[in-house]
Every structure is written in C-alpha cells, then in structure tokens.
Design a protein around this motif. Structure first.
Motif, PDB file in Angstrom:
ATOM      1  N   VAL A   1       0.822  -1.210   0.000  1.00 24.08           N
ATOM      2  CA  VAL A   1       0.000   0.000   0.000  1.00 24.08           C
ATOM      3  C   VAL A   1       0.856   1.259   0.000  1.00 24.08           C
ATOM      4  O   VAL A   1       0.543   2.237  -0.678  1.00 24.08           O
ATOM      5  N   ASN A   2       1.948   1.246   0.745  1.00 20.14           N
ATOM      6  CA  ASN A   2       2.703   2.478   0.945  1.00 20.14           C
ATOM      7  C   ASN A   2       3.941   2.619   0.060  1.00 20.14           C
ATOM      8  O   ASN A   2       4.386   3.731  -0.187  1.00 20.14           O
ATOM      9  N   TYR A   3       4.497   1.511  -0.379  1.00 18.96           N
ATOM     10  CA  TYR A   3       5.715   1.585  -1.182  1.00 18.96           C
ATOM     11  C   TYR A   3       5.595   0.858  -2.507  1.00 18.96           C
ATOM     12  O   TYR A   3       6.582   0.693  -3.218  1.00 18.96           O
ATOM     13  N   ARG A   4       4.367   0.434  -2.818  1.00 21.19           N
ATOM     14  CA  ARG A   4       4.091  -0.230  -4.108  1.00 21.19           C
ATOM     15  C   ARG A   4       5.015  -1.424  -4.366  1.00 21.19           C
ATOM     16  O   ARG A   4       5.358  -1.706  -5.499  1.00 21.19           O
ATOM     17  N   VAL A   5       5.391  -2.088  -3.295  1.00 28.61           N
ATOM     18  CA  VAL A   5       6.203  -3.304  -3.440  1.00 28.61           C
ATOM     19  C   VAL A   5       5.293  -4.434  -3.920  1.00 28.61           C
ATOM     20  O   VAL A   5       4.177  -4.594  -3.411  1.00 28.61           O
ATOM     21  N   ASN A   6       5.758  -5.197  -4.877  1.00 28.89           N
ATOM     22  CA  ASN A   6       4.944  -6.292  -5.403  1.00 28.89           C
ATOM     23  C   ASN A   6       5.167  -7.560  -4.566  1.00 28.89           C
ATOM     24  O   ASN A   6       6.237  -8.154  -4.586  1.00 28.89           O
ATOM     25  N   THR A   7       4.157  -7.934  -3.838  1.00 29.51           N
ATOM     26  CA  THR A   7       4.285  -9.131  -2.988  1.00 29.51           C
ATOM     27  C   THR A   7       3.492 -10.299  -3.570  1.00 29.51           C
ATOM     28  O   THR A   7       3.307 -11.314  -2.899  1.00 29.51           O
ATOM     29  N   HIS A   8       3.009 -10.128  -4.804  1.00 24.76           N
ATOM     30  CA  HIS A   8       2.239 -11.175  -5.496  1.00 24.76           C
ATOM     31  C   HIS A   8       1.033 -11.648  -4.690  1.00 24.76           C
ATOM     32  O   HIS A   8       0.648 -12.798  -4.767  1.00 24.76           O
ATOM     33  N   GLY A   9       0.450 -10.740  -3.931  1.00 21.47           N
ATOM     34  CA  GLY A   9      -0.765 -11.055  -3.180  1.00 21.47           C
ATOM     35  C   GLY A   9      -0.557 -11.871  -1.927  1.00 21.47           C
ATOM     36  O   GLY A   9      -1.515 -12.299  -1.286  1.00 21.47           O
ATOM     37  N   HIS A  10       0.711 -12.097  -1.547  1.00 26.96           N
ATOM     38  CA  HIS A  10       0.954 -12.971  -0.394  1.00 26.96           C
ATOM     39  C   HIS A  10       0.572 -12.323   0.929  1.00 26.96           C
ATOM     40  O   HIS A  10       0.375 -13.012   1.927  1.00 26.96           O
ATOM     41  N   SER A  11       0.455 -10.990   0.916  1.00 28.10           N
ATOM     42  CA  SER A  11       0.045 -10.336   2.165  1.00 28.10           C
ATOM     43  C   SER A  11      -1.350 -10.806   2.555  1.00 28.10           C
ATOM     44  O   SER A  11      -1.636 -11.097   3.721  1.00 28.10           O
TER      45      SER A  11
END
Lengths: 104, 307
Positions: free
Chosen positions: B160-170
């Motif tokens: 949300v805050n740094y636009r890091v791509n976590t591939h939806g794992h959050s």
C-alpha cells in the motif's frame, strides 16, 4: 500459618487435591486444625499465581479434580518455609517454657 | 458411595447462586463439597442431611471472598493480554477515523500489537499445558497465527505504501492467520464443552462453539477465495460484508450477555481488522481514501530525498 502447612504436606506427598489436604491436616492434628474451604483455596490459588504450585486436572467420578504439586521453585520455597516453621515452633516452645520454669 | 451427576449439577448451581460464576472455580469447589458429602454418605448419613451439613458449615461470605480473590488473580493474569487488545483496537480505530500523516504507521503498529496479544495468549496456553496436553497445540496454533498476521501486515504495508509487489501474499498470510486462530478457538471451546460438567456449562459453551464455528467457516471461505480468485472476485465483497456483520453481531451479543471471554474477543478483533482493511468500508473513513495513501508515499519519498 496455612501456607507452610500446605507446602510441608506437598513436600511429603507429590500431588494432592484440596479436600485431601483438609483431611490429612485434620487426621495429623487429631481434628485440632480444620481447614475450611474459604481458608484453604485462597491460599492455594495465591501459591499457584506465584508459581510455587503447579496444577493439573483429572476427570474423577463425574467431575473434574484439580491437583496441586510443587514447582521446581516451589520445592526450594517449601524447604525454606518448613525450616522457618520449625524454628518458629521451637521459639514458641522456648517462650512458653522458659528455662527458669524448667528448672523449677 | 459416589454422588450422582444430578447432585453434582445441584452443587454447582448452589455455588453459582452464592456468587461463584467462574467455571474452573465452580468445578474445584464443587469437587471439594462433593468429596465432603461422599465422606458423610460413607458414614451412613443420608444425602439431604449431608447436603444441609456441608452447606451449613460453608459460609456464604467465605465463598464470595474466595470468588473475589480468584477473580483478582485471573484479572492480574490476563491484564497484559487485555491491555494489548485495547491498545490494538484503539490504535486501529484512531488510524482510520482520523486522517493524519503517520496514520498508516499507526495502523501497522496496531497489527504488531495484535500479534503481541496473540503471542501472550500462546504463552498462556503453553503455561497451562499441565491442565490439558492439547494446550500445547492450541498455543502453537496461536503463535503461528501471530507470526502470520504480523508478516502478512508488513507485506500489506509495503504494498500500500511503497508499491512493493508481494504477489498477493500479504492477503494469503493474513487470511491463513484468521483460519488458524478460528480453528484454535473452535477446538478450544469444543474441548471445554467436553470437559464441562452440567447442562448449564455445556449450553454456555454451545454458544461459543456456534459462533466460533461460524467464524471458522467464514475464514475457510475466505481462504478458498484465493485459489479461485478469478471466479470469486465479483462475490468477495459479499463475504467481506457478511464477516463484518457477523463480527458486529457477535460483539453486541457478547456485550449484551456480559460474557467476557478474552479468546473470543481476540478472534473477533483479528477477524474485523483483517476484513476491514480489505473492505470498501475503509474508503468511507477519513484516513481510508487514496489521498491519504498518496500523502504517505510522498512523505516517504521526501524523507528518502532528504537523506
């Protein structure tokens, strides 16, 4: 005074439940000390909250029975308090029966 | 001579009338009174006379004082867990109700506080392993749920805050945390119901089993939406609203019935927090709009440039 009594008993017998403690105390004192429910359980719960006693539960005769045992820290505390109790009793004995009375 | 289950029920009801509402204390003192009665029955005294004699020597004030002291010990034991739960909910509510620069960080701290609450709960389970061996597994499940929710939110925060791509794992991690905690709470109440004596105790746990079972079902449905996301994406909002509604109704019922079960409150709070941050409801709140998120991103970029 109930605290050292409980600790002393649990040193002798590994595991006891509340009613058993009252019965053993009554038998060993010839009925002179009768621990009531209201006197015993607050002390047991306080000892448990201090980590001196550990508890376990077992289903017995249609109900759940809670057993008390001394923790490792509790064993040390129990030895110390038993020694203190005996010293207190000796002191009380000496007070009630001073040397001059004994000589007379 | 052993007492009948109906007599044991009667003893527990009498203790409840004298002010002992805690089930564990009822069980312990009920066993003491039952042993006393059985001792008298063995001496040839009739059951009714034994009842009168036992309750004559058991003073009501002593019982109330014992109950009060026991409650004090329990309050001390669960004080830290309750404190962290209040901190969790307080920070979470403030972070969404008020729009300010560090709101998102406050939300992150609230999830860390929730994780800490779960860790404290797991420690309580581990400490009680002598009461029931299953407490070790319940503690392990609660600890896993703590780790999953904290790591899940850290990834969510980065997305949300740094636009890091976590591939939806959050989302995966947080939903899995919800599933595990729901399962822990459900199994705990099933075990408690099995161990409880008397119809009153069993009925009370039936309510908890029903509610926690519903939470478990909703958690499993949430989990199943992940592999079938493409198909379920248009319907996920229904599930979100159902979970939020169930959480609200459960909370109102607990408050109305004055039931204070810390484990269930923790489950409700976790369920609400995880569902809320994925719901459209957050956009209605002052701190939930895209502007707030952009501000945080700009603020963070300025921080990095300044360095």
């Amino acid at each position: 005074m109930i605290r050292p009594i409980i600790l002393h008993l649990l040193l002798q017998k590994e595991r006891m439940y509340g009613y058993e403690i009252t019965q053993v105390v009554r038998e060993q004192t010839g009925g002179k000390i009768a621990l009531t429910l209201g006197a015993l359980y607050p002390v047991l719960h306080k000892l448990e909250s201090e980590g001196i006693l550990e508890t376990s539960s077992q289903a017995v005769d249609n109900r759940l029975r809670k057993y008390y045992t001394l923790s490792r820290r509790g064993r040390k505390a129990a030895f110390e308090q038993t020694v203190e109790m005996y010293e207190f009793l000796d002191a009380l004995q000496a007070f009630c029966n001073p040397p001059e009375n004994r000589n007379a | 001579m052993k007492l009948k289950p109906s007599t044991i029920d009667r003893i527990k009801k009498a203790l409840e009338q004298q002010g002992i509402r805690n089930r564990y204390l009822q069980s312990e003192m009920g066993d003491h009174i039952a042993c006393d009665m059985e001792h008298m029955l063995d001496q040839g005294i009739g059951e009714e006379e034994a009842w009168d004699q036992v309750f004559a020597k058991t003073r009501g004030e002593e019982i109330k004082a014992t109950a009060g002291q026991y409650q004090g010990i329990l309050n001390a034991r669960y004080y830290r867990i309750k404190l962290f739960l209040w901190v969790t909910f307080g920070l979470f509510a403030v972070s969404w109700l008020f729009s300010f620069r560090t709101g998102q960080f406050m939300s992150a701290v609230s999830f860390m506080a929730m994780g800490t609450t779960l860790i404290l709960l797991s420690l309580d389970f581990f400490r009680s392993h002598r009461h029931h061996r299953s407490n070790i597994w319940l503690g392990a499940g609660t600890l896993l749920s703590a780790l999953l929710v904290m790591s899940g939110f850290i990834l969510f925060f980065l997305v949300v805050n740094y636009r890091v791509n976590t591939h939806g794992h959050s989302v995966d991690l947080m939903i899995f945390s919800y599933v595990i905690l729901s399962l822990v709470v459900f199994l705990y109440f099933i075990r408690q119901r099995r161990l409880s004596q008397g119809s009153g105790g069993r009925n009370r746990y039936s309510w908890f089993i029903a509610f926690s079972g519903l939470q478990l079902l909703l958690a499993i449905l949430s989990f199943l939406s992940l592999p079938f996301y493409t198909w379920a994406v248009d319907y996920i909002w229904i599930l979100i609203w159902v979970i939020l509604a169930v959480d609200l109704i459960s909370l109102l019922l607990l408050i109305f019935k004055r039931i204070r079960n810390i484990l269930f409150f923790v489950l409700l709070t976790l369920s609400f927090m995880i569902t809320f941050i994925h719901s459209p409801l957050r956009r209605l709140l002052p701190a939930g709009g895209p502007t707030q998120q952009t501000e945080v991103l700009n603020y963070s970029s300025r921080e990095i440039s300044a360095r």
